[in-house]
Design a protein around this motif. Sequence first.
Motif, PDB file in Angstrom:
ATOM      1  N   ARG A 395      -4.474  28.596  -6.803  1.00 21.43           N
ATOM      2  CA  ARG A 395      -5.200  27.502  -7.439  1.00 21.43           C
ATOM      3  C   ARG A 395      -6.544  27.989  -7.994  1.00 21.43           C
ATOM      4  NH1 ARG A 395      -1.738  26.474  -3.948  1.00 21.43           N
ATOM      5  NH2 ARG A 395      -0.530  24.534  -3.824  1.00 21.43           N
ATOM      6  N   PHE A 396      -7.214  28.862  -7.252  1.00 26.36           N
ATOM      7  CA  PHE A 396      -8.468  29.433  -7.745  1.00 26.36           C
ATOM      8  C   PHE A 396      -8.259  30.112  -9.090  1.00 26.36           C
ATOM      9  CE2 PHE A 396     -11.030  33.268  -8.260  1.00 26.36           C
ATOM     10  CZ  PHE A 396     -12.321  32.749  -8.216  1.00 26.36           C
ATOM     11  N   THR A 397      -7.148  30.816  -9.224  1.00 22.38           N
ATOM     12  CA  THR A 397      -6.860  31.528 -10.474  1.00 22.38           C
ATOM     13  C   THR A 397      -6.820  30.566 -11.655  1.00 22.38           C
ATOM     14  OG1 THR A 397      -5.636  33.259  -9.299  1.00 22.38           O
ATOM     15  CG2 THR A 397      -5.184  33.000 -11.644  1.00 22.38           C
ATOM     16  N   GLU A 398      -6.247  29.371 -11.446  1.00 22.36           N
ATOM     17  CA  GLU A 398      -6.192  28.386 -12.521  1.00 22.36           C
ATOM     18  C   GLU A 398      -7.581  27.877 -12.881  1.00 22.36           C
ATOM     19  OE1 GLU A 398      -3.381  27.620 -14.277  1.00 22.36           O
ATOM     20  OE2 GLU A 398      -2.621  29.309 -13.101  1.00 22.36           O
ATOM     21  N   PHE A 399      -8.412  27.613 -11.856  1.00 19.16           N
ATOM     22  CA  PHE A 399      -9.795  27.206 -12.124  1.00 19.16           C
ATOM     23  C   PHE A 399     -10.530  28.299 -12.900  1.00 19.16           C
ATOM     24  CE2 PHE A 399      -9.069  24.109  -8.787  1.00 19.16           C
ATOM     25  CZ  PHE A 399      -9.975  23.097  -9.046  1.00 19.16           C
ATOM     26  N   ARG A 400     -10.410  29.518 -12.411  1.00 17.07           N
ATOM     27  CA  ARG A 400     -11.143  30.630 -13.021  1.00 17.07           C
ATOM     28  C   ARG A 400     -10.739  30.839 -14.470  1.00 17.07           C
ATOM     29  NH1 ARG A 400     -10.031  36.883 -11.720  1.00 17.07           N
ATOM     30  NH2 ARG A 400     -11.935  37.830 -12.524  1.00 17.07           N
ATOM     31  N   LYS A 401      -9.435  30.767 -14.743  1.00 14.53           N
ATOM     32  CA  LYS A 401      -8.936  30.974 -16.107  1.00 14.53           C
ATOM     33  C   LYS A 401      -9.507  29.914 -17.052  1.00 14.53           C
ATOM     34  CE  LYS A 401      -4.597  30.088 -16.794  1.00 14.53           C
ATOM     35  NZ  LYS A 401      -3.120  30.205 -16.765  1.00 14.53           N
ATOM     36  N   ALA A 402      -9.503  28.666 -16.605  1.00 15.12           N
ATOM     37  CA  ALA A 402      -9.991  27.585 -17.462  1.00 15.12           C
ATOM     38  C   ALA A 402     -11.497  27.684 -17.677  1.00 15.12           C
ATOM     39  CB  ALA A 402      -9.636  26.237 -16.831  1.00 15.12           C
ATOM     40  N   ILE A 403     -12.241  28.022 -16.626  1.00 10.11           N
ATOM     41  CA  ILE A 403     -13.698  28.135 -16.750  1.00 10.11           C
ATOM     42  C   ILE A 403     -14.067  29.281 -17.678  1.00 10.11           C
ATOM     43  CG2 ILE A 403     -15.831  28.636 -15.492  1.00 10.11           C
ATOM     44  CD1 ILE A 403     -14.500  27.235 -13.051  1.00 10.11           C
ATOM     45  N   LYS A 404     -13.446  30.423 -17.481  1.00 10.69           N
ATOM     46  CA  LYS A 404     -13.775  31.590 -18.305  1.00 10.69           C
ATOM     47  C   LYS A 404     -13.390  31.384 -19.774  1.00 10.69           C
ATOM     48  CE  LYS A 404     -15.650  34.511 -15.368  1.00 10.69           C
ATOM     49  NZ  LYS A 404     -17.041  35.003 -15.564  1.00 10.69           N
ATOM     50  N   ALA A 405     -12.335  30.603 -20.007  1.00 13.97           N
ATOM     51  CA  ALA A 405     -11.922  30.356 -21.389  1.00 13.97           C
ATOM     52  C   ALA A 405     -12.953  29.545 -22.142  1.00 13.97           C
ATOM     53  CB  ALA A 405     -10.568  29.646 -21.396  1.00 13.97           C
ATOM     54  N   THR A 406     -13.625  28.632 -21.444  1.00 16.35           N
ATOM     55  CA  THR A 406     -14.595  27.755 -22.104  1.00 16.35           C
ATOM     56  C   THR A 406     -16.021  28.224 -21.909  1.00 16.35           C
ATOM     57  OG1 THR A 406     -13.075  25.926 -21.635  1.00 16.35           O
ATOM     58  CG2 THR A 406     -15.293  25.338 -22.349  1.00 16.35           C
ATOM     59  N   TYR A 407     -16.297  28.780 -20.712  1.00 18.69           N
ATOM     60  CA  TYR A 407     -17.655  29.212 -20.378  1.00 18.69           C
ATOM     61  C   TYR A 407     -17.603  30.639 -19.818  1.00 18.69           C
ATOM     62  CZ  TYR A 407     -18.551  24.178 -20.643  1.00 18.69           C
ATOM     63  OH  TYR A 407     -18.639  22.868 -21.068  1.00 18.69           O
ATOM     64  N   PRO A 408     -17.439  31.631 -20.677  1.00 18.13           N
ATOM     65  CA  PRO A 408     -17.214  33.009 -20.199  1.00 18.13           C
ATOM     66  C   PRO A 408     -18.389  33.592 -19.425  1.00 18.13           C
ATOM     67  CG  PRO A 408     -17.564  32.951 -22.578  1.00 18.13           C
ATOM     68  CD  PRO A 408     -17.394  31.537 -22.151  1.00 18.13           C
ATOM     69  N   ASP A 409     -19.595  33.048 -19.585  1.00 20.98           N
ATOM     70  CA  ASP A 409     -20.758  33.615 -18.900  1.00 20.98           C
ATOM     71  C   ASP A 409     -20.965  33.050 -17.500  1.00 20.98           C
ATOM     72  OD1 ASP A 409     -21.332  35.162 -21.117  1.00 20.98           O
ATOM     73  OD2 ASP A 409     -22.628  33.638 -22.025  1.00 20.98           O
ATOM     74  N   ILE A 410     -20.183  32.066 -17.086  1.00 21.60           N
ATOM     75  CA  ILE A 410     -20.328  31.499 -15.743  1.00 21.60           C
ATOM     76  C   ILE A 410     -19.712  32.451 -14.718  1.00 21.60           C
ATOM     77  CG2 ILE A 410     -19.615  29.629 -14.201  1.00 21.60           C
ATOM     78  CD1 ILE A 410     -21.739  28.696 -16.042  1.00 21.60           C
ATOM     79  N   THR A 411     -20.474  32.770 -13.662  1.00 23.04           N
ATOM     80  CA  THR A 411     -19.947  33.561 -12.547  1.00 23.04           C
ATOM     81  C   THR A 411     -19.171  32.629 -11.630  1.00 23.04           C
ATOM     82  OG1 THR A 411     -21.761  35.150 -12.633  1.00 23.04           O
ATOM     83  CG2 THR A 411     -20.548  34.977 -10.553  1.00 23.04           C
ATOM     84  N   VAL A 412     -17.860  32.860 -11.504  1.00 23.79           N
ATOM     85  CA  VAL A 412     -17.002  32.007 -10.683  1.00 23.79           C
ATOM     86  C   VAL A 412     -16.824  32.691  -9.326  1.00 23.79           C
ATOM     87  CG1 VAL A 412     -14.799  30.802 -10.532  1.00 23.79           C
ATOM     88  CG2 VAL A 412     -15.824  31.268 -12.776  1.00 23.79           C
ATOM     89  N   VAL A 413     -17.261  32.008  -8.274  1.00 21.66           N
ATOM     90  CA  VAL A 413     -17.305  32.583  -6.939  1.00 21.66           C
ATOM     91  C   VAL A 413     -16.074  32.166  -6.144  1.00 21.66           C
ATOM     92  CG1 VAL A 413     -18.656  32.804  -4.822  1.00 21.66           C
ATOM     93  CG2 VAL A 413     -19.822  32.475  -7.030  1.00 21.66           C
TER      94      VAL A 413
END
Length: 829
Positions: A395-413
């Motif tokens: 599930r984290f992978t899905e969150f990370r993929k979506a966040i990075k696609a729209t906001y690539p500079d956000i560090t996802v922890v």
Amino acid sequence: MAAPTRADAPTADPAAEPADYSLTVSPDRAGPAIDRTMYGVFFEDINNAADGGLYAELVQNRSFEFSTVDNRSYTPLTGWQQTATGGATGTVQVVNDTERLNERNRNHLRLGLAGTGGAGAGFGVVNSGYGAGMALREGARYDFSVWARTDSATGTRLTAELRTTDGTTVSAPLAVTVRGDRWTKYTGTLTAKVSTTGGRLAVTAEGGGTVRLDMVSLFPRDTYKGRANGLRKDLAEKIAALKPGFVRFPGGCLVNTGSHQAYEAPDFERRRSYQWKDTIGPVEQRAVNANFWGYHQSYGLGYYEYFQFAEDVGAMPLPVVPALVTGCGENKATDDPALLRRHIQDTLDLIEFANGPVTSTWGRKRAEMGHPKPFGLTHLGVGNEENLPDQFFARFTEFRKAIKATYPDITVVSNSGPDDAGTTFDRAWQLNREARVDMVDEHYYNSPQWFLENNDRYDSYDRQGPKVFLGEYASRDNRFSNALSEAAFMTGLERNADIVKLASYAPLLADVRQNQWRPDMIWFDNQRSWGSTSYEVQKLFMNNTGDRVVPSRASTTPAISGPITGAVGLSTWATSAAYDDVRVTAADGSTLLAEDFSAGDFRWTRATGRGTWSVQDGAYVQSDAAAEDTLVTAGDTGWHDYDLRVKATKKSGKEGFLVAFGVRDSGNHYWWNLGGWGNTRSAVEKTVGGGKETITENGTTIQTGRTYDLHVQVRGRQVTLFLDGQKWGGFTDDKAAEPFRQVVTRDKGDLVVKVVNAQATPARTRIDLGTSKVAPTARMTTLQGAPDAVHTADEQPVQPRESTLRGIARNFTYTFPAHSVTFLRIKAG
């Protein structure tokens, strides 16, 4: 400023002979850079930290939404009592009908006014606030507000006033006239005539008919930074004094436990995971929730206020969102693609709320709340302490993929579960490394011994792998010995600043009257607040971090070796279990203990006094399935190099059973915990000074009614464990608990030499600074105290002592006091 101290002057107890150490600094070599944000704070609404704590609202249960779902002792009138003046009478009823304030604020108070009494007679309610009452200060102003409506054609006169516990009025009355049978907000100001810690707010109505009240509120005018709907000033100022680099919020277990469904009116009485959209907008329109820690959450302190507080203290905001896999003992994964998509979109909306322009949907909502400028979100955590690493990571992978696609500079922890080691930790780190995750959130609470033993924890981490966010850590108590062990560990965090990018002690706040967790950094009651000894250590490190590590090395303390020694024990935790055929034999085969309980239990001592132990059908049975930590012991604390064999049977309850060895007393022992953590896994835990740490573990679970053969073999410091004749695991407990630790950093040209001496012996230390280009004096800050010192509201004995140390040169000697943390700030170069 204290009197100057000579570099070679003795500062320790002259009765204690100093131990000799050396410390060598290499200023010509460059260590890792230290980020300004390295040390921060973690806020979770545990220990009543929000409502009645940091959130400055003085009225408890202001919207009459308390419920047995929050706590079995709660009712919609918790915190409220009926009151009357001048002979007035009436009825008080909490109702949930079509006349409610809104769909999220469903309950309200209906006063049926009988119209009795003389002129000025009033009938209504009085609120007792949190704990002992409202802390009122003479001359201070308090902002009152209420939403009200009336069916009286001529209006209803409503009066608010401050009182003491005996009913004495201690403010001029504030009167407003409620007009119309439509919800309207009424406001005013009350000024306290006296100071008291037992204040009350009374709201009474005159005349007849029906008047409805909701969102009855009283705020001190003097909040932190003067914010409306703001924060309790003394608590916020203590946090600000730490100069945190980041604020992690809102949890913790609070984030990912409970239902992940959105708030809906039919689901009002249920506990939901913390969802940020519930917590913004006008406070009267925010949802409420049953807090994971057993009380009520108003969400008056919500995401907007968290972001604003981080900005006010100059810190980076670091929110954490649920990943649809529960942790903290629940251990469930939600398999609902639509729900997952909704939470991912909520997370993208959160980033827009924090960073989006006012022309965006959620940026506009932020601006409408009073903050058109973006908050500048750069880091965001997904999930917290999940014990199901594969389900979480999918599930984290899905969150990370979506966040990075729209906001690539956000560090996802990401995170690594609830412990410092073990199968969950190892699997989570494997998944994080393979996916090249930006940062991994580690959590652990261990004994002081563990922190002294693990200063080098991050020395061997992969420099090319994910960075570490140490989001929660503390040693298990609030004594100065705990703070010293944490200080020793923090020197290792700084030394590894290229790996450990963020770190926060936890928990942050605790109400001294109502709390679920210890240790804590800042304690409070309704009037006072005080930092623990750990607060003083954290503040010293956070205010003197520096911008780069300067390589240094120090000599070590000679290790004290010897075998594991101690008696044996039996225990249960929220479980009933039976034990039989206990046999302890020495390494040479001689019998130390042979117990079949045919003669009773006279050999056994109830070390904790908990549980119901008795001999039943030839076995020793603990029959209370709710009792925890029910340790009984037998044997000699001098035993070593022995084999312990026992038959154990779980009879009922949540977990399995525990067999102890190396028992010195109830706070110092090892135990084999089979079927622990809700019967989800098994481990060997070591307890030192009452603080536990996990040494080794696996996924063994225990069946009810089945008898197991347990065998613990102790040889020197080596322990091997056998379950039903098969080797279960083993370990060697030979790690040194080094009490003398140091790190050196550079801070705008200064060398900051940080030394922890966590032992009863002064440390006479020959220091080589590696350069003669140093000033002859140094600013010295020392924390020193008795190892058992604990801060209370009335006494905080461990305080920083500032002085000037003379005789500084390339080579000089200084004796660091026993049980101390010392920072030397030296002008160099």
